[in-house]
Scaffold this active site. Structure first.
Site, PDB file in Angstrom:
ATOM      1  N   ASN A 123       0.881  -1.166   0.000  1.00  0.00           N
ATOM      2  CA  ASN A 123       0.000   0.000   0.000  1.00  0.00           C
ATOM      3  C   ASN A 123       0.918   1.216   0.000  1.00  0.00           C
ATOM      4  OD1 ASN A 123      -1.902   1.957   0.398  1.00  0.00           O
ATOM      5  ND2 ASN A 123      -2.729   1.091   2.304  1.00  0.00           N
ATOM      6  N   ARG A 133      -2.529  -2.351  -3.508  1.00  0.00           N
ATOM      7  CA  ARG A 133      -3.741  -1.556  -3.336  1.00  0.00           C
ATOM      8  C   ARG A 133      -3.709  -0.439  -4.378  1.00  0.00           C
ATOM      9  NH1 ARG A 133      -5.893   1.516   1.959  1.00  0.00           N
ATOM     10  NH2 ARG A 133      -7.904   2.038   1.064  1.00  0.00           N
ATOM     11  N   HIS A 148     -12.976   2.738  -0.363  1.00  0.00           N
ATOM     12  CA  HIS A 148     -12.903   1.857   0.820  1.00  0.00           C
ATOM     13  C   HIS A 148     -13.488   0.465   0.519  1.00  0.00           C
ATOM     14  CE1 HIS A 148     -12.795   5.678   3.487  1.00  0.00           C
ATOM     15  NE2 HIS A 148     -11.566   5.164   3.392  1.00  0.00           N
ATOM     16  N   ASN A 201      -9.103   7.960   9.214  1.00  0.00           N
ATOM     17  CA  ASN A 201      -8.722   9.292   8.728  1.00  0.00           C
ATOM     18  C   ASN A 201      -9.541   9.631   7.499  1.00  0.00           C
ATOM     19  OD1 ASN A 201      -6.968  11.213   9.757  1.00  0.00           O
ATOM     20  ND2 ASN A 201      -5.300   9.719   9.677  1.00  0.00           N
ATOM     21  N   GLY A 202      -9.697   8.646   6.624  1.00  0.00           N
ATOM     22  CA  GLY A 202     -10.706   8.723   5.565  1.00  0.00           C
ATOM     23  C   GLY A 202     -11.948   8.067   6.132  1.00  0.00           C
ATOM     24  N   ARG A 218     -10.354  16.052   5.301  1.00  0.00           N
ATOM     25  CA  ARG A 218     -11.163  16.288   4.090  1.00  0.00           C
ATOM     26  C   ARG A 218     -12.555  16.766   4.480  1.00  0.00           C
ATOM     27  NH1 ARG A 218     -10.318  10.509   1.481  1.00  0.00           N
ATOM     28  NH2 ARG A 218      -8.526  10.183   2.839  1.00  0.00           N
ATOM     29  N   ARG A 225      -8.441  11.147  18.878  1.00  0.00           N
ATOM     30  CA  ARG A 225      -7.998  11.016  20.283  1.00  0.00           C
ATOM     31  C   ARG A 225      -7.687  12.369  20.887  1.00  0.00           C
ATOM     32  NH1 ARG A 225      -3.926   6.331  18.663  1.00  0.00           N
ATOM     33  NH2 ARG A 225      -3.950   7.751  16.903  1.00  0.00           N
ATOM     34  N   GLY A 278     -10.072   3.052  12.365  1.00  0.00           N
ATOM     35  CA  GLY A 278      -9.491   3.629  13.591  1.00  0.00           C
ATOM     36  C   GLY A 278     -10.497   4.183  14.583  1.00  0.00           C
ATOM     37  N   GLU A 298     -13.470   1.455  15.353  1.00  0.00           N
ATOM     38  CA  GLU A 298     -13.063   0.322  16.192  1.00  0.00           C
ATOM     39  C   GLU A 298     -12.708   0.749  17.605  1.00  0.00           C
ATOM     40  OE1 GLU A 298      -9.864  -1.770  14.138  1.00  0.00           O
ATOM     41  OE2 GLU A 298     -10.996  -1.622  12.267  1.00  0.00           O
ATOM     42  N   GLU A 354      -8.011  -4.778   5.327  1.00  0.00           N
ATOM     43  CA  GLU A 354      -7.925  -4.569   3.876  1.00  0.00           C
ATOM     44  C   GLU A 354      -6.794  -5.396   3.256  1.00  0.00           C
ATOM     45  OE1 GLU A 354      -8.005  -0.518   5.268  1.00  0.00           O
ATOM     46  OE2 GLU A 354      -9.004   0.076   3.417  1.00  0.00           O
TER      47      GLU A 354
HETATM   48  P1  ADP Z   1      -6.400   5.652   8.059  1.00  0.00           P
HETATM   49  O1  ADP Z   1      -7.617   6.084   7.286  1.00  0.00           O
HETATM   50  O2  ADP Z   1      -5.241   6.600   7.932  1.00  0.00           O
HETATM   51  O3  ADP Z   1      -6.043   4.188   7.890  1.00  0.00           O
HETATM   52  P2  ADP Z   1      -7.167   4.860  10.738  1.00  0.00           P
HETATM   53  O4  ADP Z   1      -8.169   3.832  10.345  1.00  0.00           O
HETATM   54  O5  ADP Z   1      -5.892   4.406  11.358  1.00  0.00           O
HETATM   55  O6  ADP Z   1      -6.846   5.857   9.568  1.00  0.00           O
HETATM   56  O7  ADP Z   1      -7.891   5.865  11.748  1.00  0.00           O
HETATM   57  C1  ADP Z   1      -7.264   6.991  12.283  1.00  0.00           C
HETATM   58  C2  ADP Z   1      -8.235   7.651  13.255  1.00  0.00           C
HETATM   59  O8  ADP Z   1      -8.548   6.708  14.293  1.00  0.00           O
HETATM   60  C3  ADP Z   1      -7.651   8.888  13.953  1.00  0.00           C
HETATM   61  O9  ADP Z   1      -8.636   9.911  14.018  1.00  0.00           O
HETATM   62  C4  ADP Z   1      -7.369   8.365  15.347  1.00  0.00           C
HETATM   63  O10 ADP Z   1      -7.496   9.367  16.320  1.00  0.00           O
HETATM   64  C5  ADP Z   1      -8.489   7.371  15.530  1.00  0.00           C
HETATM   65  N1  ADP Z   1      -8.168   6.460  16.638  1.00  0.00           N
HETATM   66  C6  ADP Z   1      -7.201   5.509  16.674  1.00  0.00           C
HETATM   67  N2  ADP Z   1      -7.172   4.933  17.904  1.00  0.00           N
HETATM   68  C7  ADP Z   1      -8.148   5.536  18.640  1.00  0.00           C
HETATM   69  C8  ADP Z   1      -8.616   5.412  19.979  1.00  0.00           C
HETATM   70  N3  ADP Z   1      -8.075   4.540  20.823  1.00  0.00           N
HETATM   71  N4  ADP Z   1      -9.624   6.201  20.378  1.00  0.00           N
HETATM   72  C9  ADP Z   1     -10.184   7.105  19.539  1.00  0.00           C
HETATM   73  N5  ADP Z   1      -9.784   7.283  18.272  1.00  0.00           N
HETATM   74  C10 ADP Z   1      -8.787   6.524  17.826  1.00  0.00           C
END
Ligand code: ADP
Length: 402
Positions: free
Chosen positions: A9, A94, A182, A212-213, A242, A286, A331, A334, A381
């Site tokens: 990726n 990817r 996605h 993030n997305g 975004r 966070r 993120g 979950e 993924e």
């Molecule tokens: P990407 O789209 O870059 O793969 P991720 O799926 O890793 O992104 O998600 C990133 C987001 O998840 C960020 O906003 C981060 O703050 C949030 N995140 C990760 N761990 C936690 C947590 N323990 N509590 C709340 N938010 C979290």
């Protein structure tokens, strides 16, 4: 010799990888995963085993000029010196955009590279980075099969109406339509639903991929019928940086009144908006949660995020004609207990009842009662790319043997 796959990726300055053992018809088994970051500058490499324990690490200074090509060749030689009893069989990539023609993963050849290059205008910020390692491998490791796996392909099941913009017909002929993204994440979730509840696998489910997305996907019987992202990965929900869906008139205002160049407008919408733009603090949920009690702008960014998710879920419930289940993943989905609680509280009209203790414990099921159910399911993924890559390799071998 066990055949292994590398799943790649690639981003503008990063290269994430996972290595899978492929044993006959069994599910691909993760062996190593890692990352190169800071490519083009001061680069860093780390590789971990499948339990997450770091195995090896390396840092280069910017003078070492480690780019994607050097990183890839470093990865291949790292594998050669660690892969006892294994043989590299293929690389699965990817690729963000498969356009209208790629509705399934594909073995890369000259014509595929050409077709993927032609899609760069549809995803100018991501597609070139995805294509870069494909070109490098063709040059440096000719003969190694490469399979392109698309973020858009899963949504090709959507109806003509669901993918249409109300624009003049010639725009559709240019490829301007809703594609959705996605898809690798949604395919993974769809593949696991039966393990959680067979009624979900056959029913009406909305998946909330909140990272993030961020986007939502409406599944009917495990098949995508609607999604919030459209022509680009900018549409739909507000995201880390975004903006999500906005009135197209805002773009004209930016160009005409603010005199921004298209590149400046694009940068604002992709990298300065969303949670970061509204809070003025961070794109990281966070950080925003830790400040929400004392900082009004942090709270406002979260409230907008939750409000838009809840509204868009309402729209997808209408597209599905009802709802049996809601799945949170990625993120935020979950990990952020509060976002899940706030979204479900906004959906009480649809019959969802939050089980607070189960939500705090991370699920998997986080609702109780007789209404629709909500779940937390970690996405994967890379496993989907490994599965797709394995399937294309098998099909290619069968074709050659017949
Ligand atoms: P990407 O789209 O870059 O793969 P991720 O799926 O890793 O992104 O998600 C990133 C987001 O998840 C960020 O906003 C981060 O703050 C949030 N995140 C990760 N761990 C936690 C947590 N323990 N509590 C709340 N938010 C979290």
């Amino acid at each position: 010799m066990i055949p292994v796959l590398i799943v790649l990726n690639a981003g503008s300055s990063s290269l994430k990888f996972q290595v899978f053992d492929m044993v006959d018809d069994a599910e691909p088994q993760l062996v190593w995963k890692g990352l190169y970051e800071g490519l083009g500058g001061s680069a860093h490499f780390v590789v971990k085993d499948n339990d997450g324990a770091a195995l090896d690490e390396m840092t280069w200074s910017s003078g070492d000029r480690i780019g994607h090509e050097e990183a890839l060749m470093h990865l291949v030689s790292w594998l050669r010196s660690h892969q006892e009893g294994r043989k590299l069989a293929a690389i699965g990539h990817r690729v963000v955009h498969g356009g209208q023609s790629f509705s399934a993963p594909v073995l890369v050849d000259d014509s595929v590279v050409e077709a993927l290059e032609a899609l760069v205008p549809l995803a100018p910020l991501h597609q070139p980075h995805n294509l870069e390692p494909i070109r490098i491998v063709r040059r440096r490791l000719p003969g190694l099969p490469q399979i392109a796996c698309f973020d858009t392909a899963f949504h090709q099941t959507q109806s003509d109406i669901a993918s249409l913009f109300a624009l003049p017909r010639e725009m559709r002929d240019l490829g301007v339509r809703r594609y959705g993204f996605h898809g690798l994440s949604y395919e993974y979730i769809a593949s696991t639903l039966r393990d959680y509840d067979p009624r979900l696998a056959d029913g009406k489910v909305i998946v909330a991929h909140l990272g993030n997305g961020a986007s939502l996907c409406a599944l009917k019987g495990g098949v995508s019928v609607a999604t919030t992202m459209g022509f680009s990965a900018l549409d739909g929900l507000p995201m880390g940086t975004r903006c999500g869906a906005i009135d197209a008139g805002v773009v004209f205002f930016m160009l005409r009144e603010m005199k921004l160049s298209p590149e400046e407008a694009e940068r604002m919408l992709y990298t300065k908006s969303g949670l970061l733009g509204v809070s003025g603090i961070s794109n990281d949920m966070r950080v925003l949660r830790s400040k929400a009690a004392s900082d009004q702008d942090a709270r406002r960014a979260i409230n907008l995020f939750v409000y838009r998710i809840t509204r868009e879920i309402g729209s997808l419930v209408a597209a599905l004609g009802g709802i049996d289940g809601l799945v949170f993943t990625a993120g935020i989905g979950e990990n952020d207990v509060a976002t899940r609680a706030e979204v479900i509280s906004g959906l009480s009209w649809a019959g969802f009842s939050l089980h607070e203790a189960a939500n705090s414990a991370g699920g998997p099921q986080i609702t109780f009662g007789t209404g629709p159910t909500a779940w937390v399911i970690p996405t994967n993924e890379e496993l989907v790319i490994a599965r797709q890559t394995g399937r294309v390799l098998d099909a290619t071998r069968e074709r050659l043997a017949s």
